[in-house]
Design a protein around this motif. Sequence first.
Motif, PDB file in Angstrom:
ATOM      1  N   ARG A  93      46.747 -39.734  46.194  1.00  0.00           N
ATOM      2  CA  ARG A  93      47.198 -41.137  45.008  1.00  0.00           C
ATOM      3  C   ARG A  93      47.697 -39.827  44.131  1.00  0.00           C
ATOM      4  NH1 ARG A  93      42.472 -43.628  43.290  1.00  0.00           N
ATOM      5  NH2 ARG A  93      41.998 -44.725  45.099  1.00  0.00           N
ATOM      6  N   LYS A  94      47.605 -38.366  43.489  1.00  0.00           N
ATOM      7  CA  LYS A  94      47.445 -37.046  43.241  1.00  0.00           C
ATOM      8  C   LYS A  94      48.561 -36.800  43.271  1.00  0.00           C
ATOM      9  CE  LYS A  94      43.116 -36.476  41.509  1.00  0.00           C
ATOM     10  NZ  LYS A  94      42.052 -35.668  41.522  1.00  0.00           N
ATOM     11  N   LYS A  95      49.279 -36.912  44.708  1.00  0.00           N
ATOM     12  CA  LYS A  95      50.112 -36.344  45.239  1.00  0.00           C
ATOM     13  C   LYS A  95      50.276 -34.627  45.301  1.00  0.00           C
ATOM     14  CE  LYS A  95      53.747 -40.145  43.660  1.00  0.00           C
ATOM     15  NZ  LYS A  95      54.903 -40.369  42.661  1.00  0.00           N
ATOM     16  N   LEU A  96      48.912 -34.436  45.669  1.00  0.00           N
ATOM     17  CA  LEU A  96      48.395 -33.138  45.827  1.00  0.00           C
ATOM     18  C   LEU A  96      48.972 -32.585  47.558  1.00  0.00           C
ATOM     19  CD1 LEU A  96      45.726 -32.813  43.179  1.00  0.00           C
ATOM     20  CD2 LEU A  96      48.288 -31.367  42.967  1.00  0.00           C
ATOM     21  N   PRO A  97      48.809 -31.633  47.845  1.00  0.00           N
ATOM     22  CA  PRO A  97      48.531 -31.213  49.139  1.00  0.00           C
ATOM     23  C   PRO A  97      47.280 -31.644  49.643  1.00  0.00           C
ATOM     24  CG  PRO A  97      48.883 -29.545  48.085  1.00  0.00           C
ATOM     25  CD  PRO A  97      49.320 -30.403  46.924  1.00  0.00           C
ATOM     26  N   VAL A  98      47.027 -32.340  50.876  1.00  0.00           N
ATOM     27  CA  VAL A  98      46.417 -33.166  51.762  1.00  0.00           C
ATOM     28  C   VAL A  98      45.075 -32.354  52.392  1.00  0.00           C
ATOM     29  CG1 VAL A  98      44.764 -34.834  52.561  1.00  0.00           C
ATOM     30  CG2 VAL A  98      47.532 -35.919  51.364  1.00  0.00           C
ATOM     31  N   THR A 103      47.163 -24.803  45.459  1.00  0.00           N
ATOM     32  CA  THR A 103      47.845 -25.152  45.558  1.00  0.00           C
ATOM     33  C   THR A 103      48.273 -24.185  43.999  1.00  0.00           C
ATOM     34  OG1 THR A 103      45.950 -27.031  44.396  1.00  0.00           O
ATOM     35  CG2 THR A 103      47.689 -28.071  45.765  1.00  0.00           C
ATOM     36  N   HIS A 104      47.479 -23.119  43.675  1.00  0.00           N
ATOM     37  CA  HIS A 104      47.660 -22.809  42.895  1.00  0.00           C
ATOM     38  C   HIS A 104      49.026 -22.048  42.167  1.00  0.00           C
ATOM     39  CE1 HIS A 104      46.544 -20.018  38.685  1.00  0.00           C
ATOM     40  NE2 HIS A 104      47.339 -19.020  39.855  1.00  0.00           N
ATOM     41  N   THR A 105      49.607 -21.692  43.357  1.00  0.00           N
ATOM     42  CA  THR A 105      51.357 -21.059  43.173  1.00  0.00           C
ATOM     43  C   THR A 105      52.014 -22.021  43.673  1.00  0.00           C
ATOM     44  OG1 THR A 105      50.385 -19.183  45.221  1.00  0.00           O
ATOM     45  CG2 THR A 105      50.569 -18.693  42.827  1.00  0.00           C
ATOM     46  N   ASN A 106      51.789 -22.008  44.822  1.00  0.00           N
ATOM     47  CA  ASN A 106      52.340 -23.014  46.355  1.00  0.00           C
ATOM     48  C   ASN A 106      52.792 -24.434  46.561  1.00  0.00           C
ATOM     49  OD1 ASN A 106      53.091 -21.163  47.564  1.00  0.00           O
ATOM     50  ND2 ASN A 106      51.578 -20.965  48.413  1.00  0.00           N
ATOM     51  N   ALA A 107      52.729 -25.162  46.938  1.00  0.00           N
ATOM     52  CA  ALA A 107      53.054 -26.807  47.024  1.00  0.00           C
ATOM     53  C   ALA A 107      53.773 -27.028  45.817  1.00  0.00           C
ATOM     54  CB  ALA A 107      51.713 -27.597  46.529  1.00  0.00           C
ATOM     55  N   ARG A 108      54.776 -26.820  45.967  1.00  0.00           N
ATOM     56  CA  ARG A 108      56.156 -27.152  45.271  1.00  0.00           C
ATOM     57  C   ARG A 108      56.744 -28.571  46.009  1.00  0.00           C
ATOM     58  NH1 ARG A 108      54.927 -25.681  40.935  1.00  0.00           N
ATOM     59  NH2 ARG A 108      55.446 -28.096  40.725  1.00  0.00           N
ATOM     60  N   THR A 109      56.825 -28.547  47.378  1.00  0.00           N
ATOM     61  CA  THR A 109      57.506 -29.561  47.762  1.00  0.00           C
ATOM     62  C   THR A 109      56.836 -30.533  47.214  1.00  0.00           C
ATOM     63  OG1 THR A 109      58.120 -28.113  49.903  1.00  0.00           O
ATOM     64  CG2 THR A 109      58.361 -30.750  50.002  1.00  0.00           C
ATOM     65  N   ARG A 110      55.315 -31.226  47.618  1.00  0.00           N
ATOM     66  CA  ARG A 110      54.337 -31.981  47.792  1.00  0.00           C
ATOM     67  C   ARG A 110      54.003 -32.146  46.033  1.00  0.00           C
ATOM     68  NH1 ARG A 110      52.669 -36.097  49.424  1.00  0.00           N
ATOM     69  NH2 ARG A 110      50.194 -36.802  49.107  1.00  0.00           N
ATOM     70  N   LYS A 111      53.852 -31.119  44.918  1.00  0.00           N
ATOM     71  CA  LYS A 111      53.798 -31.912  43.491  1.00  0.00           C
ATOM     72  C   LYS A 111      55.503 -31.921  42.676  1.00  0.00           C
ATOM     73  CE  LYS A 111      51.109 -28.615  41.347  1.00  0.00           C
ATOM     74  NZ  LYS A 111      50.114 -27.074  41.178  1.00  0.00           N
ATOM     75  N   GLY A 112      56.208 -31.577  42.808  1.00  0.00           N
ATOM     76  CA  GLY A 112      57.700 -31.981  42.727  1.00  0.00           C
ATOM     77  C   GLY A 112      58.837 -30.322  42.399  1.00  0.00           C
ATOM     78  N   GLY A 113      59.176 -31.258  41.740  1.00  0.00           N
ATOM     79  CA  GLY A 113      60.168 -29.475  40.749  1.00  0.00           C
ATOM     80  C   GLY A 113      59.326 -28.839  39.637  1.00  0.00           C
TER      81      GLY A 113
END
Length: 123
Positions: A93-98, A103-113
């Motif tokens: 729902r929050k569009k974060l990695p599951v 998520t501190h530095t990575n997860a740009r694909t899931r979080k967006g630009g």
Amino acid sequence: MARIGGVNVPVNKRVVVALTYIYGIGPSLASKICEGCGIGEDVLVSSLSDEDVVKIRNFIRSGCVVEADLRKEVAMNIKFLMDIGCYRGLRHRKKLPVRGQRTHTNARTRKGGTRLAVAVKKG
């Protein structure tokens, strides 16, 4: 082009490779389909007879969930997770990695630009 499972599979490729163009069929399932239908894996799609194509179609219909049905099933599973409010559903729902990624530095694909901070003028 041969039409199998609602997808036009390429004619100039081997049957095992061509079947992987169908959503939900990977290399191992493609080889099982060929084995179940009695078709060699090295055979090109262009050299298949109409009977062989019908065998493959019937095998896929009887035992595999592919294409739109599979996409719908996956979407319904994700929606169910969100509806019951479990941790994985909240992450969706929050569009974060599951799956536990940081998520501190990575997860740009899931979080967006990246979000650029707007410079504030002091003065």
